[in-house]
Motif scaffolding. Sequence first.
Motif, PDB file in Angstrom:
ATOM      1  N   ASP A  99       0.826  -1.201   0.000  1.00 57.39           N
ATOM      2  CA  ASP A  99       0.000   0.000   0.000  1.00 57.39           C
ATOM      3  C   ASP A  99       0.864   1.255   0.000  1.00 57.39           C
ATOM      4  O   ASP A  99       1.805   1.387   0.780  1.00 57.39           O
ATOM      5  N   GLY A 100       0.507   2.175  -0.880  1.00 55.68           N
ATOM      6  CA  GLY A 100       1.213   3.448  -0.928  1.00 55.68           C
ATOM      7  C   GLY A 100       2.371   3.474  -1.901  1.00 55.68           C
ATOM      8  O   GLY A 100       2.987   4.534  -2.096  1.00 55.68           O
ATOM      9  N   ILE A 101       2.713   2.344  -2.524  1.00 60.02           N
ATOM     10  CA  ILE A 101       3.791   2.345  -3.511  1.00 60.02           C
ATOM     11  C   ILE A 101       3.203   2.749  -4.863  1.00 60.02           C
ATOM     12  O   ILE A 101       2.316   2.073  -5.375  1.00 60.02           O
ATOM     13  N   PRO A 102       3.659   3.830  -5.453  1.00 59.45           N
ATOM     14  CA  PRO A 102       3.133   4.213  -6.771  1.00 59.45           C
ATOM     15  C   PRO A 102       3.541   3.181  -7.820  1.00 59.45           C
ATOM     16  O   PRO A 102       4.630   2.613  -7.758  1.00 59.45           O
ATOM     17  N   VAL A 103       2.658   2.916  -8.762  1.00 56.64           N
ATOM     18  CA  VAL A 103       2.930   1.898  -9.777  1.00 56.64           C
ATOM     19  C   VAL A 103       2.911   2.520 -11.163  1.00 56.64           C
ATOM     20  O   VAL A 103       2.194   3.487 -11.431  1.00 56.64           O
ATOM     21  N   ALA A 104       3.710   1.928 -12.048  1.00 58.88           N
ATOM     22  CA  ALA A 104       3.794   2.393 -13.428  1.00 58.88           C
ATOM     23  C   ALA A 104       2.615   1.852 -14.235  1.00 58.88           C
ATOM     24  O   ALA A 104       2.036   0.811 -13.904  1.00 58.88           O
ATOM     25  N   ASN A 105       2.292   2.575 -15.288  1.00 60.19           N
ATOM     26  CA  ASN A 105       1.273   2.126 -16.235  1.00 60.19           C
ATOM     27  C   ASN A 105       1.804   0.908 -16.995  1.00 60.19           C
ATOM     28  O   ASN A 105       2.934   0.926 -17.482  1.00 60.19           O
ATOM     29  N   ASN A 106       0.995  -0.142 -17.113  1.00 62.21           N
ATOM     30  CA  ASN A 106       1.443  -1.340 -17.834  1.00 62.21           C
ATOM     31  C   ASN A 106       1.860  -1.032 -19.261  1.00 62.21           C
ATOM     32  O   ASN A 106       2.719  -1.699 -19.830  1.00 62.21           O
ATOM     33  N   MET A 107       1.231  -0.024 -19.870  1.00 63.50           N
ATOM     34  CA  MET A 107       1.542   0.311 -21.252  1.00 63.50           C
ATOM     35  C   MET A 107       2.759   1.209 -21.376  1.00 63.50           C
ATOM     36  O   MET A 107       3.263   1.435 -22.474  1.00 63.50           O
ATOM     37  N   LYS A 108       3.233   1.756 -20.260  1.00 65.45           N
ATOM     38  CA  LYS A 108       4.372   2.671 -20.303  1.00 65.45           C
ATOM     39  C   LYS A 108       5.340   2.364 -19.165  1.00 65.45           C
ATOM     40  O   LYS A 108       5.678   3.239 -18.363  1.00 65.45           O
ATOM     41  N   SER A 109       5.767   1.119 -19.084  1.00 61.63           N
ATOM     42  CA  SER A 109       6.625   0.734 -17.971  1.00 61.63           C
ATOM     43  C   SER A 109       8.102   0.739 -18.322  1.00 61.63           C
ATOM     44  O   SER A 109       8.929   0.393 -17.493  1.00 61.63           O
ATOM     45  N   TRP A 110       8.454   1.090 -19.551  1.00 65.71           N
ATOM     46  CA  TRP A 110       9.858   1.307 -19.913  1.00 65.71           C
ATOM     47  C   TRP A 110      10.245   2.735 -19.547  1.00 65.71           C
ATOM     48  O   TRP A 110       9.461   3.662 -19.721  1.00 65.71           O
ATOM     49  N   PHE A 111      11.482   2.901 -19.110  1.00 62.89           N
ATOM     50  CA  PHE A 111      12.001   4.244 -18.822  1.00 62.89           C
ATOM     51  C   PHE A 111      12.907   4.730 -19.964  1.00 62.89           C
ATOM     52  O   PHE A 111      13.593   5.728 -19.817  1.00 62.89           O
ATOM     53  N   PHE A 112      12.920   4.008 -21.066  1.00 65.00           N
ATOM     54  CA  PHE A 112      13.717   4.420 -22.218  1.00 65.00           C
ATOM     55  C   PHE A 112      12.870   4.277 -23.473  1.00 65.00           C
ATOM     56  O   PHE A 112      11.804   3.659 -23.458  1.00 65.00           O
ATOM     57  N   HIS A 113      13.337   4.863 -24.558  1.00 63.19           N
ATOM     58  CA  HIS A 113      12.586   4.871 -25.800  1.00 63.19           C
ATOM     59  C   HIS A 113      12.949   3.656 -26.663  1.00 63.19           C
ATOM     60  O   HIS A 113      13.883   2.917 -26.366  1.00 63.19           O
TER      61      HIS A 113
END
Length: 844
Positions: A99-113
């Motif tokens: 609880d309280g951990i922010p989560v990434a969008n499944n469609m945008k979980s890469w931090f690079f292009h």
Amino acid sequence: MSEFTWIPIYREIAGRVLQHENRQDELIALLREIKSLNVPVIPFGDWDTGDVAIEIQEIDPFTFFATFNRGITREGRLRILEFLKQKWGLESPLPQDFDGIPVANNMKSWFFHWKKDRNHDEIPDLWKLASEVYEKPLIELSIDALHACVDRFSLRMISMAMFWFNPYEYLSIDGINRAYLKKFDIDAERVRTASAYVDLVSGVKETIDFDFPTISFNAWTDGQVKAPTPAQQKRNAPAVWTMGVGVNGDQWVDFYTNNLIAIDFEIENSLKDYKNREELKLAGWPDEQGAKYNDVGCCWQFANEMKVGDYVFAKRGKNNLLGLARITGDYEFDETRAEYRHIRKVEWLTVDGPWELGPENYPAIKTLTEITNYHDFVRRLFGIIDIPVPHDVDVSKADKESVTITTGEQQFWWLNASPRIWRYDELDIGDTQVYTTHNDRGNKRQKYKYFLEVQPGDLVIGYVTSPDREIVAICEITKGLHESKGEESIEFKLVERFDHPLTYDELKADASLSECEPLNNNQGSLFRVTEDEFEIIRSSLDELNPTQTATTLDTYSKSDALKELFFSEDMLDDILSRLRRKKNIILQGPPGVGKTFIAKRLAHLVMGEKDKSRVEMVQFHQSYTYEDFVQGYRLNENGNFVIKPGLFYEFCRKAQRNPEKDYFFVIDEINRGNLSKIFGELMMLIEHDKRGEEFQVPLTYSRTSEERFYVPKNLYLIGTMNTADRSLSLVDYALRRRFAFVSLTPQFESKKFAQTLTDAGADSNLVNKIVDVITKLNSDISADSRNLGTGFCIGHSYFCPAEGIKLDSDWFREVVESEIRPLLEEYWVDNDSKIAERVELLLA
């Protein structure tokens, strides 16, 4: 909460990950191993220069962390952490809370292009920042390291990852936390730069006494309390809903007979077991890459927001109202029902439908939609069913007037249609379509400003997204920004649709479109294109779809077919019955019985007209492949490998765009090819009961799981098979059971055959001779069951001459010497005397 059990193992994993900067392949291998355990991880597909599909070859630490900090189930997150704990021998215990951990969008979980768009130092910069964040407090963090990453990627997402790595030093400024900070008069909405982030976090430390994990937890807790809907705010007045009653209304009888309404989704227990929509989604759709907002919303609203006293219009699709009910009972989960077990009891006020709805009254396609505040629309629906608006339903206000922003100059746009939601080929020329400016969650669409700028008269390029990835239409804006059924929208009409679309690969290969906005970043729905770009695309479409003089197609009836075919009406009816039932037939027989000729006539007969554009033909051979037939990599003019559709793939797409017409694909010599190799996964899709969009599957070369393909219901397959060719492989059972087989035989004794030769100028003596000598030869061939048999007989089409040929003894001798003799030489190898004897008898 005084202690967060997730922090120790997160810190320990972060330290281990940072040891792999020069061993990134090991991290990727770990993720593949996790995926093999049937636990969802980040996607592995990358795109190299020239749109060449490759697997990821490098990774950053934040993206690795996103694998267990995305929209997956709690169990999935724990399985990943348990795997890493065992793999690396971690000392920290598994967490008891997330609880309280922010989560990434499944469609945008890469931090690079994508690799094709990636700067060479993009991933090294992410490694550098992760190391700094892990080791240093905020006051010692290198601003340059943060700036290098923020300059390329969203600060909000970067801050989320920084929180994962060092939660006591770095605060995530995701949407939930930003909303929480407003309680303390801290505005994080405009924080976009590295220095602004450092100032913000420093200010939060001075202003709020809680540590960052506690702030994030409190923000998350606050977020679980949803703002009441308009219907909830005004419970002294009932809400009004539209609701689908099964697929194409198939549950209608059950609903009105048993005085209930019901829904049927993946949730196999009570919807009341879930505290919020997110829990509901993870329970029912845990592995969906794109959240099923409509389905989740329907379940949540049905169980929690609909109330006793609400009114519900039952609808079938968007065209019909079936009845009106008033809710009399709370939500129930009825385990005794085989399906549609989520129910509410109702009192049906009328079940006298269906009532036809015009386009101006179409309800939303969603299963469940609240329409309480769309007063004009509510009034119209009650009017259609001829029931006065109940006194407790408020329809006192008029809906907003249409608003159009006009610039005076024609503009050009590109509009994406997702085939999972709607398609241009669902529209007829002149039909209008409304497109909302907000998505199903109520958020503004990307490029929202463009929706404000469109105006009547603007032209729109109609593009269909994955898996089609092609331009199929030109449209014209008919209304700018306006209210339609309570939703802010634009409206356009279809003015042209193309039989031969322009594909994404063809567009990307055109250097003159290198700056075209939707080709450089197709994330979104509405894009602006320049007039020059529009004209280039328009010109390419014109080349693919040359203007044709309108012609009236010749009709083709059964009587027409019987005039051309040498068999009886009963046999023709039998073949047609097999074709319509199975959708796939194989015409088999010896050489010369007219298999290909008959195949085309069958197509014309089913279509009722001679439309060659709806008949495609290919001949299989030993070198024919899946890549030729379906799709595969091919070199383009720039020397790059790109995915190219095969002949059958393109023909299926053509049939999909015109579902009201029948299409025929003829495969000549079908058993000359390696059928399993050529058909691949299509072996299932060509089955008559596996046709249609509901059976679509990813293909071998699909770029993503969303790229799917299906064989349409309006497409028929006709194969031909020569039973006398010993070089051909047998049709394997898997394919054989998908086709109905029709055996064709020589028709020399048919009166139609004799009449055809007579009409072409042959005298009766020659006709009788042909019938007599070839019939005798076929008897000899049939009798030779050891070497030949009936499958090797001589067909009548050898003696069906082309127009203008004089049918005399010289013509007959030429046919025998140049066509029949070579066939006999193949039949009776090393028996020259027998061949000479048979030829002599033919020519006597």
